[in-house]
Structure formats: C-alpha cells, structure tokens
Write a protein that holds these residues in place. Structure first.
Motif: not given
Length: 440
Positions: A312-316
């Motif tokens: 999860t939240h790979l972009v951040q």
C-alpha cells in the motif's frame, strides 16, 4: 671434504621449489628478468627490498616471496621518490609543456597513461626503460575481452564493465582532442585506442595512493596517483595488513608489514576493500571467499516486487526513497549483519501502514535483521527468491548463446573468472535465503 653452507643453501632452494610445485628454471628466469630492474633502481635511487624475490606461485602467478621471516614492523620495501612516477614527473618531462596546454586539464590517470605511451616509444633511450619493458603487453580485465566473453558476466558485473569501458573511451576522446589540437606530432602513439587502453590499465592496475601537490594543469579530483616500480609485483590479499606511504624523512615510499610473514611465504598488500566484481573489472582477477563481496539489489526491482505484492501507499514510499538517497547501497553483505541498513530500511518502510509511515524516520533508526517479521519478512524472502530466479535465467541464456572461437587457454581462464562472479552471487543469495528461512 664436507659440503659447505653454499651447497646446503642451494639444495634447500631446489627442495623448496619442488615442494611448492615450481620449476627451478622457470623461477630463475623470473629472477633474471628483474635483475636489471633492481640494479637500475639501486643505482638511481634509494631502493631497498633485501628479502623479497620474484616467484611464480600456483595460486596467483607472479608475486614476491620472502627469504626470511618478517616480523610486524619490518620494512617490506623502500623506493626513492626519484623512481616514482606521478603527475609532477609527467609535467617535468618533455611532454609536460604540451600537457600544460590542455583545456580542460587532463586527469592524473590520463597524464600517467600519456606519459607511459610517450616513454615507451623511446625504447632503451627512456630513463624508465628498465621498468617499462617489464609491463605486461595485455591485461585480464574485461576491457580486453571479446564481446562474446564479456557477455558471460553476471548482469550487474556486465553493466559495471560497460560503464567502465565508456569512461575509458571518454578519457581517450579527451586525450585525442587535446593531442590533435595542441601536439599532433604525438598523435601516432596516443590516438590509437588499443595503445591508450593498454596504458590506462597499466596505470589502473599498478598505481598507489600518494599525496601529490595540486597543480593548475592536472585535475584536482583523484590527483594522488603514483606508479612505483617493483611494488607492482606485490599481489592483493584481503587479509594483508601493511602500512604504506611516503616517508618525508627518507623521501621514499615505504611499505611496512603489520602482521609479518613466514619464511618462503608470498608477501601481500591490500589494494582496498574491493568485492570480486570490482577486482575483476579494475584489476583482472578474483579471490576465493572474498569478505568484501556483496549482491546489490536495484530499487526498481524492489518496487516491482512491492507492486506485485500489493504494497500500500507505494507512490508515497517511492518518493521517500528517491528524496532520501535510498537508490543505492541496497546490498546483501557476506558478513554477520548480512543485509545492509539501507536494504533493511527500504523493506521496513514498504511494510509500514499509513499512520506509521508519517513517522518513518524514527522507526528506521533502529531497524535490524531481527526486525523482519510478517509482511517485511515475506517481502525480503520474495526479493531474494526473485534475484535467484533471475540469475538462473540469465545464466541459462548465457550457456546457450556462448559459442566463442578464440584461444582456448584465454577462453577457459576468462570464463572461469566469469563463473567466479556467478558463484559469488549465488552463494550470497542462498545464504540470505537460508537466514530468512531459519528466522522465527
């Protein structure tokens, strides 16, 4: 009349050569080849290396053997600064005038390479001839391999080798541009890429670090290069413990052993903490069980695995990696820690939930191998397993495409060097896999 001490010494030497697997004639030729060098060095400067003799060792080839036990604190050798080639030597030579006109300035590495080529054309008329004529005609670094053999390297080593080749070619282009504009009369010996590669790797494989005064005519970065005759006979060992440097009192480059050596052993120095990929690309050899070996993961590969595992939240998380210099140093290291802190930190951050991600800096400060649990351990195991599978796929592909026609001795030796790197990578990754599997 009884046999004297000289007879006993000769008999001892002959027995030693047989025990070591050597050949008296071969070793004698090796010594005779360097007798002129030693005489020249003693006549021209303060050269001392009374206990070391050239010898052909089965493990390393040519090296230096001590004829007496060396204790910690003993001098291995001492070479006068008059016999050391630095950028100062080059600038004071007959080509120094032309080098001073180069814009931008040459690097110390380029300047030393140009100097070797210039002096080599003089033959016996060169002051440095006793040293130059003993330099190898070629080197075992991948820069001198055919494209077919080069492609037998593991992927990371192949990328390293290609980058290294690009850098040397760029250095050659710089030299050619300077030579054609400023001193075209030197072009015959300098513009040949083959000649330049020889000179570049002669410097690369033999130079030592020695403080050299700054000069407006030599690039400041990496200016402290020096070629020291006879010293280049000393081979590398990761276990060697020596101190080396210029003694301002004696004006000589001195090497002192910190650990000692037994009588009739090979004497080593340490080039630095280099893994086998670096040793092969830069120097042309590998060593068994090198403690500096690492397997480096790419951040891109880690992110691909993370995406496949629905992290999860790979972009951040990717933004955190790129803005905090997590792109490099993602290594498996062959030591007790085994996973580099950066690799552990990346795996840890990828496993964080959104609330914990806001305070990621405090949580990674204490990260360790034993922190791998649940999702982070699963990610680490998947990363290692995928690396093993990718290596097996590349190795299988190389095995099918490796149809090389060249000298069989060179083929077997260079392919063996390639296989050493493959073995190193598999050893590290399988050890990592074992450690992760055994963790509870």
């Amino acid at each position: 009349m009884g046999k004297g001490r000289t007879w006993r010494q000769r008999r001892r030497s002959k027995w030693l050569l047989q025990k070591k697997g050597g050949n008296g004639k071969e070793t004698f030729l090796c010594q005779a080849e360097y007798v002129h060098l030693r005489k020249w060095m003693k006549a021209e400067g303060n050269f001392k290396s009374p206990h070391l003799i050239p010898y052909i060792f089965p493990e390393t080839g040519r090296g230096l053997m001590t004829r007496k036990q060396l204790k910690p604190g003993d001098h291995i050798l001492s070479v006068s600064d008059k016999l050391i080639i630095t950028s100062d030597t080059v600038l004071a030579s007959d080509i120094g005038h032309w080098i001073k006109k180069c814009e931008p300035p040459l690097s110390a590495h380029q300047a030393l390479a140009v100097f070797l080529l210039s002096e080599r054309t003089k033959g016996r008329h060169s002051f440095w001839y006793p040293y130059l004529h003993l330099l190898p005609d070629t080197f075992d670094t991948p820069a001198f391999w055919s494209a077919h053999i080069l492609n037998n390297l593991p992927p990371a080593a192949l990328a390293y080798a290609r980058t290294s080749l690009e850098n040397v070619r760029a250095a050659h282009v710089h030299v050619c541009t300077w030579c054609n504009l400023v001193c075209p009369h030197l072009a015959p010996q300098l513009v040949s890429e083959k000649n330049f590669f020889w000179a570049w790797y002669a410097v690369n494989s033999r130079c030592v670090y020695m403080e050299v005064p700054s000069s407006a005519f030599i690039q400041e970065r990496n200016k402290n290069y020096a070629l020291v005759p006879f010293l280049d006979l000393l081979n590398h060992s990761s276990d060697a413990k020596v101190s080396a440097g210029l003694n301002s009192a004696t004006k000589s480059f001195e090497i002192v052993t910190c650990s000692g050596s037994r009588k009739y052993e090979q004497v080593f120095i340490k080039y630095g903490c280099h893994n086998n990929t670096e040793l092969l690309i830069e120097y042309g050899f590998t060593i068994p069980q090198n403690p500096s070996n690492v397997y480096e993961f790419s951040l891109d590969d880690i992110l691909i695995i993370a995406k496949n595992l629905n992290v999860t939240h790979l972009v951040q998380k990717e933004k955190i990696f790129l803005s905090n210099q997590f792109e490099t140093g993602l290594n498996c290291i062959d030591d007790d820690v085994f996973f580099s802190w950066k690799l552990l930190a990346v795996i840890h951050i990828l496993s964080l939930s959104w609330p914990k991600l806001q305070n990621w800096k405090s949580s990674v400060s204490t990260v360790s191998l034993f922190c791998l649990r649940g999702e982070s351990k699963h990610l680490a195991m998947r990363l290692v397993q995928l690396a093993i599978e990718n290596l097996q796929q590349h190795q299988s592909q190389n095995g099918k495409e490796s149809t090389i026609s060249c000298d069989k001795n060179h083929l077997s030796f260079h392919k063996k060097l390639c296989m050493n790197l493959w073995r190193d990578d598999f050893t590290i990754l399988r050890k990592a896999q074992q450690i992760l599997t055994q963790m509870t």
